[in-house]
Enzyme design. Structure first.
Site, PDB file in Angstrom:
ATOM      1  N   HIS A   2       0.833  -1.206   0.000  1.00  0.00           N
ATOM      2  CA  HIS A   2       0.000   0.000   0.000  1.00  0.00           C
ATOM      3  C   HIS A   2       0.871   1.261   0.000  1.00  0.00           C
ATOM      4  O   HIS A   2       0.636   2.194  -0.771  1.00  0.00           O
ATOM      5  CB  HIS A   2      -0.925   0.001   1.221  1.00  0.00           C
ATOM      6  CG  HIS A   2      -1.878  -1.147   1.254  1.00  0.00           C
ATOM      7  ND1 HIS A   2      -3.078  -1.140   0.585  1.00  0.00           N
ATOM      8  CD2 HIS A   2      -1.800  -2.355   1.873  1.00  0.00           C
ATOM      9  CE1 HIS A   2      -3.701  -2.287   0.796  1.00  0.00           C
ATOM     10  NE2 HIS A   2      -2.941  -3.043   1.574  1.00  0.00           N
ATOM     11  N   ARG A  10       6.771   2.243 -10.376  1.00  0.00           N
ATOM     12  CA  ARG A  10       7.841   3.225 -10.227  1.00  0.00           C
ATOM     13  C   ARG A  10       8.486   3.537 -11.579  1.00  0.00           C
ATOM     14  O   ARG A  10       8.481   2.710 -12.498  1.00  0.00           O
ATOM     15  CB  ARG A  10       8.898   2.714  -9.245  1.00  0.00           C
ATOM     16  CG  ARG A  10       8.353   2.465  -7.854  1.00  0.00           C
ATOM     17  CD  ARG A  10       9.469   2.221  -6.849  1.00  0.00           C
ATOM     18  NE  ARG A  10      10.302   1.082  -7.150  1.00  0.00           N
ATOM     19  CZ  ARG A  10       9.978  -0.190  -6.887  1.00  0.00           C
ATOM     20  NH1 ARG A  10       8.806  -0.465  -6.327  1.00  0.00           N
ATOM     21  NH2 ARG A  10      10.808  -1.165  -7.176  1.00  0.00           N
ATOM     22  N   GLU A  24       4.406  -5.179 -11.926  1.00  0.00           N
ATOM     23  CA  GLU A  24       5.782  -4.853 -12.277  1.00  0.00           C
ATOM     24  C   GLU A  24       6.338  -5.897 -13.241  1.00  0.00           C
ATOM     25  O   GLU A  24       6.983  -5.560 -14.238  1.00  0.00           O
ATOM     26  CB  GLU A  24       6.631  -4.785 -11.007  1.00  0.00           C
ATOM     27  CG  GLU A  24       6.202  -3.675 -10.052  1.00  0.00           C
ATOM     28  CD  GLU A  24       6.881  -3.738  -8.697  1.00  0.00           C
ATOM     29  OE1 GLU A  24       6.714  -2.784  -7.909  1.00  0.00           O
ATOM     30  OE2 GLU A  24       7.567  -4.745  -8.416  1.00  0.00           O
TER      31      GLU A  24
END
Length: 504
Positions: free
Chosen positions: A17, A169, A276
Site C-alpha cells: 500500500h 515506479r 511490475e
C-alpha cells in the site's frame, strides 16, 4: 497544491500500500504538488523510506488494538473514529486539494468525517467489498468492471479500473524496452525469487526448499530478494547456501526493475509486484496465499499471463511448464500493463506543468466538448488535418466519448492563465514498440506565442520513455519547424519521429 496520503505498512499489512502510494506521490511531485503522508506507527511502518524519498510524514500514535490478519478493521490500529480525529488534527491549517486513502480498514464512515477537510477524495482499493464516499476510485486489479463498484460509490465518482492503471515506479518504465527485447532469447540462465517485501509467512524458504529437489540447469543463477523488514533473512540464507546452484540473497534492493529485467523467469508473490513483472514482460510462476488474490491469479492464468502455483509440491511441474512457455507468457503479460498507469491516474488529480508557469496541460473532460468542437471545425484546423471535411457535432461527440474511454489515449487541454488555448494528445499506434502518435491543435487567436512548443516540450518530458510519431503535411511548414525544434526527425514525406529515451 497540497495532497495528503493515508496508508499504512507493517509485517501483517505488508509494504504494497505504501509503495504504490509512493509511486503516485513521485508522479504528483513532478507535477508540482506538495505530498504529505499520514501513517500509523505500526512496527515496520516504512516512515524512514517515505522520509528518505523527501516526502513530509506525520506518524500517528502506535496501535492501540491487536492486529488480526482476518479482520481488516484492526489494520487501522485504532477505532476508525479515533483515526479520523487524529487525521483531522494533523490537517489543521492546511488547505487540502486531494485526500488519497489506501487502506482496507477505511470505508465511507471514515471518509464522511474527513469530507469537510478536503476538496476531493481518491480511494485506492482492491477488494470491492464496502461503500466509499469518494470522487475518484482506483482499483488496478485485472478484470475489474464498473458493475462491481458503481453501487458502492457516489453517482458522480469516476472509476479507474484495471491493470492499465497500475502504479509502477519510474524505474520500470526505464527498463521496459530492454526487458522486452531480451525475451526473444531461448536461454534459461537466471531465476529470480521474490515473495513480497516482508514475506511474514516465509514463503521464500518454502520455495527454496522445493527447488532443492528440482532438476535445473547446472549453470543456473538464482537471485533471492527480501525486503528490509523481512523477519526470516537468516533462515532464507541457510536454505540458499544448501542449493547446488549459485544463489544470492539480497535485502532491501533499490534496483528491482533492473533485477527483473535481467532475469529469465521469476517465482513471485501476487499483489502489486505482479504488475511490475507484467510491465517488463517477465515470465512468472506466482504463488498467492491471500484470499483476495485467488480470483485475480485465476483470471491472469486464464489469460495466459502467468502460471499459478497452488502448492509447493507442484512447483517443479509448474516451473518447467513456464520454462517451455516463456515467450508466450511474456507476450501475454506485457499486453496487460504498460508503464503509464501513474500518468493516467495523476491526470485526474494534477495538470502537467509546462516550462512557462502560466501554461499547463489539463486532462480533457466531457465538459470541454463544445470548445474542442469549435477548434475542430475551424477552417485553419481542417486545412492541416488528414481529413479536411469538418465533423458533425454528433460525430465529434462520438469521437470524444471514445477518446475519453480509451486508456491508451492521453488528451489534454492547453491552458494559459486558466484559459483554454488549444489541445494536444497522444494515441497508441503500436503497443509492441510503445509507439504513440502526437496531435496538436491551437486556437488561431493564439498562434505565434510559443504555446504549441510549450505543450510539445511538456509532452516530451512527461512521456520520455515512449516513441512519439507525428503526421505532418509537407505544405504545413510551421508544424514541420515546430516538431523539428522539439526533437522530431523526419522519417518519410509526412512522418516525424521523436525516439524514446531509456536512461537507466
Amino acid at each position: 497544491m497540497n495532497i495528503i496520503i493515508r496508508a499504512d505498512a507493517s509485517p501483517g499489512i505488508g509494504t504494497g500500500h505504501v509503495m504504490r502510494c509512493l509511486t503516485l506521490a513521485e508522479e504528483l511531485r513532478q507535477r508540482g504538488a506538495n505530498v504529505h503522508f499520514l501513517c500509523r506507527a505500526h512496527p515496520g511502518h516504512m516512515g524512514e523510506v517515505i522520509s528518505a524519498r523527501g516526502f513530509a510524514l506525520t506518524l500517528l500514535p502506535a496501535p492501540v488494538m491487536p492486529f488480526d490478519a482476518d479482520d481488516y478493521a484492526t489494520w487501522l490500529g485504532a477505532p476508525a473514529r479515533d483515526d479520523a480525529r487524529q487525521i483531522i488534527e494533523a490537517l489543521q491549517g492546511m488547505e487540502v486539494a486531494w485526500l488519497i486513502v489506501d487502506h482496507y480498514a477505511i470505508d465511507q464512515h471514515w471518509e464522511q468525517l474527513l469530507r469537510p477537510h478536503t476538496a476531493k477524495i481518491l480511494v485506492i482499493d482492491d477488494l470491492a467489498n464496502r461503500y466509499h464516499d469518494c470522487d475518484l476510485l482506483l482499483d488496478q486489479t485485472y478484470g475489474r468492471c464498473e458493475e462491481q463498484y458503481r453501487p458502492l460509490v457516489p453517482e458522480h465518482a469516476v472509476l479507474l479500473l484495471g491493470s492499465q492503471y497500475a502504479l509502477l515506479r519510474a524505474e520500470f518504465a526505464r527498463w521496459r524496452a530492454y526487458s522486452l527485447k531480451r525475451r526473444t532469447s531461448g536461454e534459461f540462465r537466471h531465476l529470480l525469487v521474490t515473495m513480497g517485501g516482508v514475506d511474514a509467512a516465509n514463503h521464500t524458504s518454502l520455495v527454496l526448499t522445493a527447488l532443492r529437489g528440482c532438476e535445473l540447469p547446472p549453470d543456473l543463477k538464482i537471485t533471492v530478494i527480501l525486503g528490509h523488514g523481512s523477519p526470516h533473512v537468516g533462515e532464507v540464507r541457510r536454505h540458499a547456501a544448501s542449493l547446488p546452484w549459485q544463489t544470492e540473497v539480497r535485502c532491501g534492493v533499490d534496483n528491482m526493475a533492473e533485477l527483473m529485467a535481467g532475469s529469465d523467469l521469476c517465482i513471485g508473490a501476487a499483489g502489486s509486484t505482479t504488475w511490475e513483472r507484467c510491465c517488463l514482460g517477465v515470465p512468472s510462476v506466482v504463488y498467492g496465499s491471500a484470499a483476495n488474490q485467488q480470483e485475480i491469479l485465476a483470471q491472469l492464468g486464464e489469460h495466459g499471463a502467468l502460471l499459478e502455483v497452488r502448492s509447493m509440491e507442484s512447483l517443479y511441474t509448474v516451473l518447467m511448464g513456464a520454462v517451455a512457455r516463456r515467450e508466450s507468457l511474456s507476450q501475454r503479460a506485457r499486453a496487460l500493463c504498460d508503464q503509464l498507469g501513474g500518468s493516467r491516474v495523476a491526470d485526474h488529480l494534477v495538470p502537467v506543468p509546462c516550462e512557462r508557469q502560466d501554461v499547463v496541460l489539463r486532462r480533457v473532460q466531457w465538459s470541454d466538448a463544445r470548445q474542442l468542437y469549435e477548434w475542430q471545425i475551424h477552417p485553419q484546423t481542417r486545412r492541416h488535418s488528414r481529413n479536411s471535411a469538418p465533423p458533425t457535432w454528433q460525430e465529434h461527440c462520438e469521437w470524444l466519448r471514445a477518446r475519453l474511454r480509451n486508456p491508451s489515449s492521453f488528451m489534454y487541454l492547453i491552458e494559459q492563465s486558466g484559459l483554454p488555448v488549444g489541445t494536444v494528445r497522444i494515441d497508441l499506434v503500436d503497443s509492441c514498440q510503445d509507439l504513440y502518435e502526437t496531435s496538436i491543435s491551437l486556437d488561431p487567436c493564439y498562434y505565434g506565442q510559443g504555446l504549441a512548443q510549450q505543450a510539445l516540450v511538456a509532452i516530451n518530458r512527461a512521456f520520455a520513455q515512449l516513441s512519439l510519431l507525428a503526421h505532418i503535411k509537407p505544405e504545413n511548414a510551421a508544424s514541420v519547424k515546430l516538431f523539428s525544434r522539439c526533437g522530431y526527425r523526419q522519417t518519410d514525406e509526412t512522418h516525424y519521429l521523436r525516439e524514446a529515451r531509456h536512461d537507466k
